[in-house]
Structures are given as structure tokens and as C-alpha cells.
Scaffold this active site. Structure first.
Site, PDB file in Angstrom:
ATOM      1  N   THR A 123       0.827  -1.211   0.000  1.00  0.00           N
ATOM      2  CA  THR A 123       0.000   0.000   0.000  1.00  0.00           C
ATOM      3  C   THR A 123       0.862   1.263   0.000  1.00  0.00           C
ATOM      4  O   THR A 123       0.376   2.345  -0.316  1.00  0.00           O
ATOM      5  CB  THR A 123      -0.940   0.047   1.224  1.00  0.00           C
ATOM      6  OG1 THR A 123      -0.160  -0.054   2.416  1.00  0.00           O
ATOM      7  CG2 THR A 123      -1.940  -1.090   1.178  1.00  0.00           C
ATOM      8  N   GLY A 124       2.143   1.153   0.355  1.00  0.00           N
ATOM      9  CA  GLY A 124       3.045   2.300   0.313  1.00  0.00           C
ATOM     10  C   GLY A 124       3.455   2.619  -1.120  1.00  0.00           C
ATOM     11  O   GLY A 124       3.303   1.797  -2.029  1.00  0.00           O
ATOM     12  N   LYS A 177       0.126 -11.812   9.548  1.00  0.00           N
ATOM     13  CA  LYS A 177       1.582 -11.994   9.587  1.00  0.00           C
ATOM     14  C   LYS A 177       2.295 -10.648   9.737  1.00  0.00           C
ATOM     15  O   LYS A 177       3.296 -10.532  10.444  1.00  0.00           O
ATOM     16  CB  LYS A 177       2.065 -12.693   8.309  1.00  0.00           C
ATOM     17  CG  LYS A 177       1.738 -14.181   8.243  1.00  0.00           C
ATOM     18  CD  LYS A 177       2.333 -14.780   6.974  1.00  0.00           C
ATOM     19  CE  LYS A 177       2.121 -16.292   6.924  1.00  0.00           C
ATOM     20  NZ  LYS A 177       2.706 -16.889   5.705  1.00  0.00           N
ATOM     21  N   THR A 178       1.786  -9.651   9.037  1.00  0.00           N
ATOM     22  CA  THR A 178       2.458  -8.355   9.020  1.00  0.00           C
ATOM     23  C   THR A 178       2.194  -7.542  10.283  1.00  0.00           C
ATOM     24  O   THR A 178       3.069  -6.843  10.792  1.00  0.00           O
ATOM     25  CB  THR A 178       1.994  -7.556   7.783  1.00  0.00           C
ATOM     26  OG1 THR A 178       2.252  -8.323   6.616  1.00  0.00           O
ATOM     27  CG2 THR A 178       2.733  -6.235   7.677  1.00  0.00           C
ATOM     28  N   TYR A 211      -7.092  -7.856  11.529  1.00  0.00           N
ATOM     29  CA  TYR A 211      -6.432  -6.597  11.895  1.00  0.00           C
ATOM     30  C   TYR A 211      -6.445  -6.386  13.408  1.00  0.00           C
ATOM     31  O   TYR A 211      -5.423  -6.167  14.039  1.00  0.00           O
ATOM     32  CB  TYR A 211      -7.153  -5.453  11.180  1.00  0.00           C
ATOM     33  CG  TYR A 211      -6.538  -4.090  11.381  1.00  0.00           C
ATOM     34  CD1 TYR A 211      -5.264  -3.812  10.904  1.00  0.00           C
ATOM     35  CD2 TYR A 211      -7.244  -3.075  12.017  1.00  0.00           C
ATOM     36  CE1 TYR A 211      -4.700  -2.552  11.065  1.00  0.00           C
ATOM     37  CE2 TYR A 211      -6.699  -1.817  12.174  1.00  0.00           C
ATOM     38  CZ  TYR A 211      -5.429  -1.556  11.701  1.00  0.00           C
ATOM     39  OH  TYR A 211      -4.885  -0.314  11.869  1.00  0.00           O
ATOM     40  N   TYR A 225       8.603  -9.519  25.251  1.00  0.00           N
ATOM     41  CA  TYR A 225      10.017  -9.247  24.977  1.00  0.00           C
ATOM     42  C   TYR A 225      10.584  -8.258  25.991  1.00  0.00           C
ATOM     43  O   TYR A 225      11.741  -8.348  26.388  1.00  0.00           O
ATOM     44  CB  TYR A 225      10.193  -8.711  23.553  1.00  0.00           C
ATOM     45  CG  TYR A 225      10.460  -9.787  22.534  1.00  0.00           C
ATOM     46  CD1 TYR A 225      11.760 -10.129  22.188  1.00  0.00           C
ATOM     47  CD2 TYR A 225       9.410 -10.475  21.933  1.00  0.00           C
ATOM     48  CE1 TYR A 225      12.019 -11.118  21.254  1.00  0.00           C
ATOM     49  CE2 TYR A 225       9.650 -11.467  20.999  1.00  0.00           C
ATOM     50  CZ  TYR A 225      10.954 -11.784  20.666  1.00  0.00           C
ATOM     51  OH  TYR A 225      11.203 -12.786  19.757  1.00  0.00           O
ATOM     52  N   GLN A 228      11.080 -10.345  29.232  1.00  0.00           N
ATOM     53  CA  GLN A 228      12.042 -11.439  29.139  1.00  0.00           C
ATOM     54  C   GLN A 228      13.418 -10.985  28.678  1.00  0.00           C
ATOM     55  O   GLN A 228      14.442 -11.454  29.186  1.00  0.00           O
ATOM     56  CB  GLN A 228      11.505 -12.514  28.176  1.00  0.00           C
ATOM     57  CG  GLN A 228      12.421 -13.733  28.044  1.00  0.00           C
ATOM     58  CD  GLN A 228      11.761 -14.832  27.240  1.00  0.00           C
ATOM     59  OE1 GLN A 228      10.594 -15.155  27.455  1.00  0.00           O
ATOM     60  NE2 GLN A 228      12.508 -15.406  26.313  1.00  0.00           N
ATOM     61  N   GLU A 229      13.454 -10.066  27.713  1.00  0.00           N
ATOM     62  CA  GLU A 229      14.729  -9.686  27.089  1.00  0.00           C
ATOM     63  C   GLU A 229      15.187  -8.279  27.469  1.00  0.00           C
ATOM     64  O   GLU A 229      16.268  -7.859  27.072  1.00  0.00           O
ATOM     65  CB  GLU A 229      14.623  -9.784  25.564  1.00  0.00           C
ATOM     66  CG  GLU A 229      14.143 -11.139  25.046  1.00  0.00           C
ATOM     67  CD  GLU A 229      15.142 -12.248  25.330  1.00  0.00           C
ATOM     68  OE1 GLU A 229      16.333 -11.941  25.552  1.00  0.00           O
ATOM     69  OE2 GLU A 229      14.737 -13.426  25.341  1.00  0.00           O
ATOM     70  N   ARG A 252     -11.584   4.349   3.380  1.00  0.00           N
ATOM     71  CA  ARG A 252     -11.913   4.928   4.681  1.00  0.00           C
ATOM     72  C   ARG A 252     -12.795   6.170   4.518  1.00  0.00           C
ATOM     73  O   ARG A 252     -12.938   6.718   3.430  1.00  0.00           O
ATOM     74  CB  ARG A 252     -10.628   5.236   5.460  1.00  0.00           C
ATOM     75  CG  ARG A 252      -9.980   3.966   6.000  1.00  0.00           C
ATOM     76  CD  ARG A 252      -8.764   4.252   6.849  1.00  0.00           C
ATOM     77  NE  ARG A 252      -7.569   4.406   6.030  1.00  0.00           N
ATOM     78  CZ  ARG A 252      -6.338   4.462   6.541  1.00  0.00           C
ATOM     79  NH1 ARG A 252      -6.161   4.367   7.843  1.00  0.00           N
ATOM     80  NH2 ARG A 252      -5.301   4.610   5.752  1.00  0.00           N
TER      81      ARG A 252
END
Length: 400
Positions: A123-124, A177-178, A211, A225, A228-229, A252
Site C-alpha cells: 500500500t506504500g 503476519k504483518t 487486523y 520481549y 524477558q529480554e 476509509r
């Protein structure tokens, strides 16, 4: 004696005549040679002119290329501050060629930082950041954040996610995933207005779930994270944002109404139009993101405009600002469409000293100007990129 004298006279006259004739002949010869020389010179000059003309025709395109190269080497960039080594940060922006990401890129570049933009251009668009290409502080990487990327930076702004319904619903697996961080966290509300301790009410199997649930998991990952990190995290929950560089087909409210009004089409309102939204101008959001990043606030912070309007009010306002004669058309309500959306930004005011400052009409006029220009480019057959379609390979849907 007389005859001899006459003979000598005649002989002298003949000699003079001969000399005269020889002189005339010599002059004629010289004139002839000079004429030939002049003709040859003229022919040579004409030939040279033709050769020069041909050379000029061949050289001119090279001159044009040299001028273009000189322009590229002397490209004028927006003004950039100079920062010392200790103050200058290396900053990565995923989704940095998108709507919000490109405006954030502008601010961080002008503030003097070294910015690396990572985008897969789903989309960019490259032209959102092309004015920085070639600058020593800027780097653009075509990369999908689903795949690993190894790069050393001081800060990461993770904005790589399709944010408009047509885009994130187009490929929900890809969106899941993204969408691995909560910086775009706008949960469907049952509490109004929504504060940071509201956890949301989301349909986990609805069309928006890819989403909404993706953002919720992303927040969990960030804080896991951190615990833990020891990773420092900042979580911004971003509410509706608008401005230049919004994609024309993102589906939109603001972009739909502006395009419909500019093109004389009916403004489509889903449901009764009594649903409420609160819109902030993109520069306000960018300032909020930077303020949050440079703070020590690790808990989620709402970034949005608490000024609430109904969808019908937005339609009428945009119609008036455009000066359009378009009608307002009511369609059936969309599934899982939130009825009320308004951020509680007390925390941002108190801990960041941040709140929106751009008036709604001022921001809308800038967005309208941008979309008007986009339509002019389109009318002149200038290419306007659209979201890349999914590529189907071996039964799997994936964006390249």
C-alpha cells in the site's frame, strides 16, 4: 631605311600586344583559379556546416543527459538540521513509504536523524519518499517485514500493516503476519471514550479480526520481549488519522467522502450516519509518535483527536468544503462497524505534553487539495499506483 624603321615599330607594337594579351590571359587564368578555389572553399564550408549540424544533433541528447545528471547531483532537499554524532540517531521505519510512515520519515529526516525506510510497497508508494532519495541520511529498502531483516539501529517505528479495511481484508493471512505490533491499535469499543486500560471487544471471527486480533497479539509480544529480554518498547494506540498521501482507494471515511464529492458522486453513508468518529491530522499523530518514542513511557498511550463527530456530519462538512452538489446516499450498515469511537487522551497530555493542534477544517482543506491534484494527474494519464494484487502460487496466497 624607312621600311626598316616601320618594321621595328610594328615589331615593338606586336611585342606590346603580345605582352598585353599574355597579361590578359594570365589575369584570366588567375581569375579562373581563384573562382575554382572560392567554389571549392564554399563547398567545403557547406560540407563542414552539414557535418557540424549532424554532430550537434548527436551531441544534444548527451548534453541533456549531462544536465539531468547535474540536476540529480545538485538535488535540493527539504531543510535538514545538523546533529552531532551523540544526538543523531539511526532510525528504522517499517512501512515508511505509506501514509503515516512517509510523514514520520519527513519529520525525522528534517530533525537531522539517519532514517532507513523498509517497505514492500503493497500500500506504500515510492513517490511518497522520493524527495529524500540520494540524501546521505536516507536509505530505502524494498523488503517484506514478514521475512527477517538484520540491521543495527537505535530506534524502530513499526508501521508496516495495511490499515484500511479493503486492504487488510483482501489478504487476512498476510495482514495477520504483518501486523505484529500494537502501534495501530484501535479496538472496537464497548467503553466510551476509550482509555488505555480498556481491552476492547473484538469479534475474533469477523472480517476485521485479522487486523484487530493481530494488533492485540502484537502488544502481548512487545511486553513479553520487554519482560524477558529487557527490550524497551513504546506502544501507541492510534485513532483515525487523515491527510495528504492517503491512498485514493483505501476505503476509509475521509478519503471516500472527499473523492466522491470531488467527482460529483453520491457520498455513501453506511447505516444511519449516527456512528461517531474522531479524526486527527497526520502531523499531529507524527508529533505524538516522536514524543512517545523519546519518553520513558512504556505502557500504551492513546494518540487521537477527542473531538467527536457523526459520520453524517463529516459527509456534510466535506461536501461544503469541496463545494460539491453531491447527494448523500444511505446504504446498509457494515458488519462489526463500531458505533462510537473517541480516544481518551488524558495520559498523552499528562505524560507527553501532547494533544492535537490542527483544526479539523484546516486539515480537511489540505487533504482536499491533495486529492484534487491526484485526480488531475489521473486525468492527464499520469500513473497513480494501486495496491499490488496477491500472487497465487502452489495454492498459497502471498504478496511479493
Amino acid at each position: 631605311m624607312v621600311s626598316k624603321a616601320l618594321l621595328r615599330l610594328v615589331s615593338a607594337v606586336n611585342r606590346r600586344r603580345m605582352k598585353l594579351l599574355l597579361g590578359i590571359a594570365l589575369l584570366a587564368y588567375v581569375a579562373s583559379v581563384w573562382g575554382n578555389f572560392v567554389n571549392m572553399r564554399s563547398i567545403q564550408e557547406n560540407g563542414e556546416l552539414k557535418i557540424e549540424s549532424k554532430i550537434e544533433e548527436m551531441v544534444e541528447p548527451l548534453r541533456e543527459k549531462i544536465r539531468d545528471l547535474e540536476k540529480s547531483f545538485t538535488q535540493k532537499y527539504p531543510p535538514v538540521k545538523f546533529l552531532s554524532e551523540k544526538d543523531r540517531k539511526r532510525i528504522l521505519i517499517t512501512g515508511g513509504a505509506g501514509f503515516v510512515g512517509s510523514h514520520l520519515t519527513d519529520k525525522l529526516m528534517m530533525d537531522g536523524h539517519e532514517v532507513t525506510v523498509v517497505d514492500n510497497f503493497f500500500t506504500g508508494r515510492k513517490r511518497n519518499v522520493e524527495h529524500w532519495i540520494g540524501h546521505e541520511n536516507f536509505e530505502l529498502i524494498n523488503h517484506d517485514v514478514v521475512e527477517p531483516l538484520y540491521i543495527e539501529v537505535d530506534q524502530i517505528y513499526h508501521l508496516a500493516s495495511p490499515a484500511s479495511p479493503p486492504n487488510y481484508m483482501y489478504n487476512p493471512i498476510k495482514t495477520l503476519k504483518t501486523n505484529t505490533i500494537g502501534t495501530l491499535n484501535m479496538l472496537d469499543p464497548e467503553v466510551h471514550p476509550q482509555s488505555e486500560d480498556y481491552w476492547g471487544h473484538v469479534n475474533p471471527i469477523g472480517p476485521r479480526a485479522c487486523y484487530d486480533e493481530g494488533k492485540r497479539v502484537a502488544e502481548t509480544m512487545c511486553y513479553a520481549y520487554m519482560k524477558q529480554e529487557g527490550v524497551e518498547v513504546r506502544v501507541a494506540r492510534i485513532f483515525n488519522t487523515f491527510g495528504p498521501r492517503m491512498h485514493m482507494n483505501d476505503g476509509r471515511v475521509v478519503s471516500n467522502f472527499i473523492l466522491q464529492a470531488l467527482q460529483g458522486e453520491p457520498l455513501t453513508v453506511y447505516g444511519s450516519g449516527s456512528q461517531t468518529r474522531a479524526f486527527q491530522y497526520v502531523s499531529d499523530l507524527v508529533n505524538g509518535l516522536v514524543a512517545l518514542m523519546n519518553s520513558n513511557v512504556s505502557s500504551p498511550v492513546n494518540l487521537g483527536n477527542p473531538e467527536e463527530h457523526t459520520i453524517l456530519e463529516f459527509a456534510q462538512l466535506i461536501k461544503n468544503l469541496v463545494g460539491s452538489g453531491s447527494e448523500i446516499q444511505f446504504l446498509s450498515e457494515a458488519q462489526d462497524d463500531p458505533q462510537k469511537r473517541k480516544p481518551d487522551i488524558k495520559k498523552a497530555k499528562l505524560m507527553l505534553g501532547w494533544e492535537p493542534v490542527v483544526p479539523l477544517e484546516e486539515g480537511l482543506n489540505k487533504a482536499i487539495h491533495y486529492f484534487r491534484k491526484e485526480l488531475e494527474y489521473q486525468a492527464n494519464n499520469q500513473y497513480i499506483p494501486k495496491p499490488k494484487p496477491a500472487r497465487i502460487k502452489k495454492g498459497r496466497t502471498r504478496h511479493s
